[in-house]
Design an enzyme around this catalytic site. Structure first.
Site, mmCIF file in Angstrom:
data_model
loop_
_atom_site.group_PDB
_atom_site.id
_atom_site.type_symbol
_atom_site.label_atom_id
_atom_site.label_comp_id
_atom_site.label_asym_id
_atom_site.label_seq_id
_atom_site.Cartn_x
_atom_site.Cartn_y
_atom_site.Cartn_z
ATOM 1 N N GLY A 65 -36.131 27.858 73.742
ATOM 2 C CA GLY A 65 -36.787 27.439 74.184
ATOM 3 C C GLY A 65 -35.245 26.192 74.976
ATOM 4 N N CYS B 116 -41.509 40.552 103.288
ATOM 5 C CA CYS B 116 -42.395 39.835 104.212
ATOM 6 C C CYS B 116 -44.040 39.054 103.645
ATOM 7 C CB CYS B 116 -43.800 41.216 104.459
ATOM 8 S SG CYS B 116 -42.275 42.362 104.933
HETATM 9 N N1 LLP Z 1 -39.435 32.932 71.077
HETATM 10 C C1 LLP Z 1 -40.661 33.041 72.019
HETATM 11 C C2 LLP Z 1 -41.574 33.418 71.563
HETATM 12 C C3 LLP Z 1 -40.422 32.862 73.104
HETATM 13 O O1 LLP Z 1 -42.135 33.545 74.330
HETATM 14 C C4 LLP Z 1 -39.508 32.311 74.828
HETATM 15 C C5 LLP Z 1 -40.353 32.912 75.786
HETATM 16 C C6 LLP Z 1 -38.699 32.221 73.990
HETATM 17 C C7 LLP Z 1 -38.223 32.374 72.641
HETATM 18 C C8 LLP Z 1 -37.204 31.849 74.840
HETATM 19 O O2 LLP Z 1 -37.602 30.938 75.818
HETATM 20 P P1 LLP Z 1 -35.973 30.359 75.812
HETATM 21 O O3 LLP Z 1 -35.422 30.485 75.028
HETATM 22 O O4 LLP Z 1 -35.267 32.044 77.190
HETATM 23 O O5 LLP Z 1 -36.387 29.429 76.898
HETATM 24 N N2 LLP Z 1 -39.832 33.774 83.556
HETATM 25 C C9 LLP Z 1 -39.207 32.011 82.866
HETATM 26 C C10 LLP Z 1 -39.262 31.501 81.469
HETATM 27 C C11 LLP Z 1 -40.263 32.386 80.317
HETATM 28 C C12 LLP Z 1 -39.745 32.423 79.465
HETATM 29 C C13 LLP Z 1 -41.601 31.972 78.394
HETATM 30 N N3 LLP Z 1 -41.003 32.482 76.706
HETATM 31 C C14 LLP Z 1 -37.967 31.008 83.710
HETATM 32 O O6 LLP Z 1 -37.744 32.453 84.373
HETATM 33 O O7 LLP Z 1 -37.786 30.323 83.147
#
Ligand code: LLP
Length: 423
Positions: free
Chosen positions: A241, A344
């Protein structure tokens, strides 16, 4: 190589020591381009910040699941955070040892559980009572033990986009602290489940350490409570996150994040797992696209490019900002444009009301910070073949995923022969 991974030399954009134009000439456009040096640097920043605290960095495969990316990280010691059988398959193919894999997600199927049990993954982050029951039954059928952690929803505000906030009571993720404790007690009595850890993940693109620390404090409370009733945990999984800069944001660095968590957790017995995705690969990658047409109406100027929302969905989906740079630096005066793709839909844009130099048909543009949730969220919408992916290492580059062909688009499809059979 310059300090920056992406920089201009003689007015030409480079990735490490390779001119982006050179890649475009060989590979065509659009394509994603990833820097292996950036990936390695970010992974090492996390790793070193832990010092001698026992830890495991499980890269969130959903952020970028290309085998070359996974392999680059795995050879430095990374594990994987997976959310599907497909991601498990990729992680294993990339050489990530199963004992470094954790499995998150609210909807694991029995088949996926069985696959992960057979592979012997480190643990399942369980998100509901029913899921735990099904996991127990599946383990029993296979005569395996499922190592589990319970994903707790700590009800903290990650202060991020509502679509990617996951640690609030109203979100579908995890279990309340009370529910979690009940589940731990039940799991502790099972022959087929082994209570291994505790986990949370509060959201994505988080720009402060405070929400993580609040969540960690709550989780520590549970760990103590469990410990006093004889349930000991080996791992504490803090999720992913941590945010990145797409332009003006000033996120904590991996070092800041790790040292903030260690302040609270260094003395605890549990090894720490983290699941970073975006903060490792987001700024490792760009999407390179070609200007097809310029057009204007009485209100707006448009740059119509050959990449679209199916290639990079974040602007359309989250109204996300991605910086856009000309691949060949221009001194031309600036103009305000919408950068749009060929799809589109009005929602098909990469940038709106953006100041960019005046450019011509055939010029290349780089959409920055596209290494996370770029290719992995791409689709074939409008029957557009998915683009190529390229990895750079120093002066070399390699296509690490070929551009899809038209035949790839129809693979597995068939026209039923009803008419021929007359039925
Ligand atoms: N662990 C779990 C359980 C998760 O659900 C996620 C991301 C992560 C780790 C990794 O999170 P990060 O470090 O990448 O923030 N598509 C969205 C982001 C969705 C994130 C979903 N979960 C975007 O493009 O911003």
């Amino acid at each position: 190589m310059k300090d920056e991974i992406f920089y201009y030399q003689d007015k030409s954009l480079y990735c490490e020591d390779v001119p982006v134009e050179k890649i475009a000439a060989e590979v065509g456009t659009p394509f994603y381009c990833y820097s292996s040096a950036y990936l390695e640097g970010r992974f090492k920043a996390y790793h070193q910040a832990f010092g001698d605290k026992r830890h495991l960095i499980c890269f969130a495969v959903k952020a970028n699941s290309n085998l070359a990316v996974l392999h680059t990280l795995s050879s430095l010691g990374a594990g994987a955070d997976i959310v599907s059988g497909g991601e498990l398959f990729r992680a294993i193919k990339a050489g990530i040892p199963s004992e470094r894999i954790v499995y998150s997600g609210v909807g694991k199927t029995e088949a996926e559980m069985a696959y992960a049990l057979q592979q012997g993954i480190l643990m399942f982050n369980v998100e509901s009572h029913q899921e735990m029951q099904v996991l127990e039954e599946t383990a029993k059928l296979l005569d395996k033990t499922a190592r589990i952690s319970i994903r707790v929803n700590p009800d903290v505000d990650a202060k991020t986009h509502p679509y990617i906030s996951t640690g609030l009571k109203k979100n579908k993720f995890g279990l309340s602290m009370d529910q979690a404790i009940e589940l731990y007690r039940e799991a502790a009595g099972s022959r087929w489940l082994e209570v291994t850890g505790i986990s949370f993940h509060i959201g994505s693109q988080i720009l402060e350490t405070e929400p993580f620390i609040n969540a960690l404090e709550k989780i520590q409370g549970i760990i103590h409570e469990l410990s006093s009733s004889g349930i000991k945990l080996s791992y504490m999984d803090l999720g992913g996150g941590l945010g990145i800069s797409y332009g003006n944001e000033v996120p904590p660095e991996p070092e800041d994040y790790v040292s903030a968590t260690l302040k609270l957790a260094s003395g605890m017995d549990q090894a720490i797992i983290i699941e970073p995705g975006r903060s490792i690969c987001g700024n490792s990658g760009i999407l390179v696209t070609k200007l097809l047409y310029t057009k204007k109406n009485s209100l707006k100027n448009f740059y119509v490019v050959d990449a679209a929302m199916n290639d990079l969905g974040r602007p359309s989906l989250y109204d996300a900002f991605h910086e856009i740079r000309p691949v060949s630096e221009k001194d031309n005066e600036l103009t305000t444009v919408d950068v749009v793709g060929p799809i589109c839909e009005t929602g098909d844009f990469l940038a709106r009301d953006r100041e960019l130099p005046r450019m011509n048909r055939g010029d290349l543009l780089a959409v920055m910070s596209a290494g996370a949730y770029g290719f992995t969220m791409s689709s074939n919408y409008n029957s557009r073949p998915r683009v190529a992916e390229v990895m750079v290492r120093g002066t070399r580059f390699e296509v690490v995923r070929e551009r899809e062909t038209f035949n790839d688009l129809v693979r597995g499809e068939k026209i039923p022969d009803w008419e021929e059979n007359g039925s």
